[in-house]
Design a protein around this motif. Structure first.
Motif, short mmCIF file in Angstrom:
data_model
loop_
_atom_site.label_atom_id
_atom_site.label_comp_id
_atom_site.label_asym_id
_atom_site.label_seq_id
_atom_site.Cartn_x
_atom_site.Cartn_y
_atom_site.Cartn_z
N LEU A 4 -35.62 -33.10 21.93
CA LEU A 4 -35.80 -34.36 22.63
C LEU A 4 -36.80 -35.23 21.86
N SER A 5 -36.58 -36.55 21.90
CA SER A 5 -37.55 -37.47 21.29
C SER A 5 -38.68 -37.69 22.28
N VAL A 6 -39.91 -37.47 21.83
CA VAL A 6 -41.06 -37.41 22.72
C VAL A 6 -42.17 -38.34 22.23
N LEU A 7 -42.76 -39.09 23.15
CA LEU A 7 -43.96 -39.88 22.87
C LEU A 7 -45.04 -39.47 23.85
N VAL A 8 -46.21 -39.10 23.32
CA VAL A 8 -47.34 -38.68 24.15
C VAL A 8 -48.43 -39.74 24.05
N MET A 9 -48.97 -40.14 25.21
CA MET A 9 -50.03 -41.15 25.24
C MET A 9 -51.21 -40.64 26.06
N ASP A 10 -52.40 -40.94 25.60
CA ASP A 10 -53.61 -40.62 26.35
C ASP A 10 -54.67 -41.66 26.01
N CYS A 11 -55.42 -42.08 27.01
CA CYS A 11 -56.36 -43.18 26.81
C CYS A 11 -57.64 -42.77 26.09
N ARG A 12 -57.91 -41.46 26.00
CA ARG A 12 -59.18 -41.06 25.40
C ARG A 12 -59.00 -40.02 24.28
N ALA A 13 -58.51 -38.83 24.63
CA ALA A 13 -58.41 -37.76 23.64
C ALA A 13 -57.44 -36.70 24.16
N TYR A 14 -56.99 -35.85 23.26
CA TYR A 14 -56.14 -34.75 23.70
C TYR A 14 -57.01 -33.65 24.31
N GLY A 15 -56.43 -32.92 25.27
CA GLY A 15 -57.14 -31.79 25.87
C GLY A 15 -57.50 -31.97 27.32
N GLY A 16 -57.67 -33.24 27.77
CA GLY A 16 -58.03 -33.47 29.17
C GLY A 16 -59.34 -32.80 29.53
N GLN A 17 -59.52 -32.50 30.83
CA GLN A 17 -60.73 -31.82 31.25
C GLN A 17 -60.85 -30.44 30.61
N ALA A 18 -59.72 -29.78 30.41
CA ALA A 18 -59.75 -28.45 29.80
C ALA A 18 -60.32 -28.52 28.39
N GLY A 19 -60.09 -29.64 27.69
CA GLY A 19 -60.58 -29.78 26.34
C GLY A 19 -62.10 -29.77 26.25
N ALA A 20 -62.76 -30.05 27.37
CA ALA A 20 -64.22 -30.05 27.39
C ALA A 20 -64.79 -28.71 27.84
N SER A 21 -63.92 -27.76 28.15
CA SER A 21 -64.39 -26.46 28.63
C SER A 21 -65.01 -25.67 27.49
N SER A 22 -66.18 -25.12 27.74
CA SER A 22 -66.89 -24.37 26.70
C SER A 22 -66.20 -23.05 26.37
N ARG A 23 -65.55 -22.43 27.35
CA ARG A 23 -64.83 -21.18 27.08
C ARG A 23 -63.90 -20.88 28.24
N ILE A 24 -62.63 -20.61 27.91
CA ILE A 24 -61.64 -20.20 28.90
C ILE A 24 -61.36 -18.72 28.65
N GLU A 25 -61.68 -17.87 29.62
CA GLU A 25 -61.58 -16.42 29.39
C GLU A 25 -60.45 -15.76 30.17
N ASN A 26 -59.80 -16.51 31.08
CA ASN A 26 -58.73 -15.90 31.88
C ASN A 26 -57.36 -16.47 31.53
N TYR A 27 -57.23 -17.02 30.31
CA TYR A 27 -55.92 -17.51 29.88
C TYR A 27 -55.20 -16.41 29.12
N LEU A 28 -53.95 -16.17 29.49
CA LEU A 28 -53.17 -15.07 28.95
C LEU A 28 -53.13 -15.08 27.42
N GLY A 29 -53.42 -13.93 26.84
CA GLY A 29 -53.29 -13.78 25.39
C GLY A 29 -54.56 -13.99 24.61
N PHE A 30 -55.66 -14.34 25.30
CA PHE A 30 -56.94 -14.56 24.61
C PHE A 30 -58.02 -13.71 25.28
N PRO A 31 -58.01 -12.40 25.03
CA PRO A 31 -58.93 -11.50 25.73
C PRO A 31 -60.40 -11.78 25.47
#
Length: 558
Positions: free
Chosen positions: A253-280
């Motif tokens: 599919l042809s895709v265009l992604v837009m964001d007014c500030r940066a990629y990652g959203g609130q999660a992008g500012a998280s110092s460490r995500i420890e309960n996401y599958l595949g990253f023990p």
């Protein structure tokens, strides 16, 4: 240039030499270029050339900052190549490249580079790894990219550093007190209380600029028209939006992604995500988002970041039944479907003068930038969700003490168990339940915080220069108000069977809003679990619904 220590052992991966077979593979996607001795291949700030594979001769790569200082990085010989992740989208060059002697090379344009990475999986993996490591090296060296002059702890400096860091853009901060060149420029430019000077590649000097002004100064803003009709327009580049982009683009599919500030959203500012599958061992939100950002581009997703969508029209009046999105700069984007992944922002409590202290002691995220400023100091953090817990644990490694204030009796109902246990075991974290902030004090920056016990009204005042707020969430739906999407009482987008306005003969998919062909994923969706893993899952799941909608539209048009 000496590479950062942790990259020294990966230098062979950063600057590999391709064999004859791999060089032939690359050549299929590019065109022959010749450069004479001393000719510039590209200069810092010029439009990127994509990937350049050296066939003969040598190309010298160096960093040049806005003060004119140049530092050699590497010399590419036969079988070696220049390029980094910015060249996947043709962003301005961050380095100087000059031919040393006569050079023959294969130039692979950004579109062809993306095609190469997909078509040649094994080779593409090695190239992608090298591109990512090179950007990491540029960021950590900090010489190329943006030069910021000002006091490191000043509000405007911290705000802009956060913006650049979240976008993965190299930058350096020069304190006028410690750097003679910076002091000279500050004396000339900082007038009437100015706190920040930014030097642009073209020699322009910006005083206390906005994020948008800096983005334009460094070519981060892509101002090209997008006349094509996209299959999918994704508003928001958080985990849900990036996930949707990866899966949609990988399926053609042809895709265009837009964001007014940066990629990652609130999660992008998280110092460490420890309960996401595949990253023990855990992963930072910025690292996870950065990988997804590169991955989406590899599959051909068009990234328009930063770019703000002001409104979306859902009338579908013409024969192509398109949605029309109007950007802040007036450009129009057309798409067959849209995915709203704008997420939610932390709620701003009703505290007098809160806005005056934002960025000057009051923060809504906790990145390494804020952590350095908080070193060996007492900080106050408000909030009881996972984001608050992750921030508290992270800040506790830097601050002398972290005081957590929550409105309720504790954390059990709102925070994951592993974070609660970690907070309990940290000797410098104090949890105070049944509290709410009542007053802020300070001059140019925050100096003291007062909070009130919700049970008896007693107040406690503490001198501190750092207050972190992670309170609830308000949906970011302003840009889609004109579409008339059904919202719940809290303002989140209602999807699937929960929508009250049923359409005769139309079966709405789980993630589809009240407007056919407009979908919502992640935190902005009513009923979502407000977790990174949930948003990523919804982003992947929505692509099947998009295919179904497009197929139905094609049948009706036939």
């Amino acid at each position: 240039m000496a590479q950062p220590n942790h990259l020294d052992n990966r230098r062979d991966q950063m600057f590999p030499t391709l064999g004859m077979v791999d060089m032939a593979r690359v050549a299929r996607f590019g065109q022959l270029r010749r450069y004479s001795a001393g000719e510039w291949v590209v200069r810092t700030g010029d439009e990127g050339v994509g990937m350049l594979l050296v066939l003969s001769g040598e190309v010298v790569i160096s960093q040049r900052d806005s003060l004119g200082h140049s530092t050699p990085i590497v010399t590419h010989g036969a079988g070696q190549f220049m390029g980094e992740v910015g060249q996947l989208s043709g962003r301005p060059a961050l380095v100087d490249a000059q031919a040393q002697g006569d050079v023959e090379a294969i130039e692979v344009s950004p579109p062809q580079l993306r095609a190469l990475l997909i078509a040649e999986a094994d080779l593409g993996e090695r190239l992608t790894r090298a591109f990512i490591l090179r950007r990491v090296g540029l960021i950590e060296a900090g010489a190329s990219g943006a030069t910021l002059i000002g006091r490191p702890g000043a509000g405007p400096v911290m705000r802009l550093r956060s913006f650049l860091e979240r976008n993965g853009f190299p930058h350096q901060v020069l304190d006028p007190k410690d750097n003679a060149d910076a002091r000279t420029i500050a004396d000339q430019s900082m007038q009437q209380g100015a706190e920040l000077v930014v030097l642009c590649p073209d020699g322009a000097v910006l005083v206390d600029p906005t994020d948008d002004e800096v983005a334009r100064c460094f070519g981060m803003v892509d101002s090209r028209e997008r006349p094509d009709l996209f299959d999918v327009a994704i508003i928001g580049a958080g985990p849900g939006g990036l996930s949707a982009a990866v899966y949609a683009a990988s399926e053609g599919l042809s895709v265009l992604v837009m964001d007014c500030r940066a990629y990652g959203g609130q999660a992008g500012a998280s110092s460490r995500i420890e309960n996401y599958l595949g990253f023990p061992t855990g992963i930072t939100g910025q690292a996870l988002a950065g990988r997804a950002y590169v991955q989406a581009q590899k599959f051909g997703a068009d990234m328009l970041i930063p770019a703000k969508v002001n409104k979306m029209s859902c009338h579908r009046e013409n024969e192509q039944r398109e949605l029309r999105l109007t950007l802040e700069d007036g450009r129009i984007v057309r798409a067959r479907t849209a995915v709203i992944a704008t997420g939610a922002r932390y709620r701003r409590p009703a505290i007098d003068e809160l806005q005056r202290f934002e960025g000057r002691g009051v923060f809504y995220w906790a990145s390494p930038i804020e952590a350095r400023v908080c070193s060996r100091k007492t900080v106050v953090l408000v909030g009881g969700g996972n984001s608050a817990g992750q921030a508290a644990v992270f800040l506790a490694n830097h601050a002398a003490k972290v005081i957590i204030l929550v409105r309720g009796p504790g954390l059990a109902e709102t925070m994951s168990r592993y974070l609660i246990d970690r907070i309990k075991s940290a000797p410098n974290i104090e949890l105070i339940p049944h509290q709410e902030v009542s007053r802020l004090e300070g001059g140019d920056s925050l100096e003291a915080v007062t909070w009130r016990d919700r049970r008896d009204g007693r107040e406690r005042r503490m001198e501190t220069q750092h207050l972190f707020l992670f309170i609830g969430a308000e949906p970011e739906t302003g840009c889609v108000v004109e579409c008339g999407l059904e919202l719940d009482k809290a303002g989140f987008i209602v999807t699937g069977k929960a929508c009250e306005c049923a359409l005769p003969g139309y079966e709405r998919s789980l993630l589809e809003s009240s407007v056919p062909g407009v979908f919502a994923v992640g935190d902005v969706r009513s009923g979502s679990v407000k977790r990174v893993g949930g948003a990523i899952g919804e982003g992947a799941q929505v692509v099947a619904s998009i295919h179904q909608y497009l197929a139905r539209e094609a049948e009706e048009a036939a």
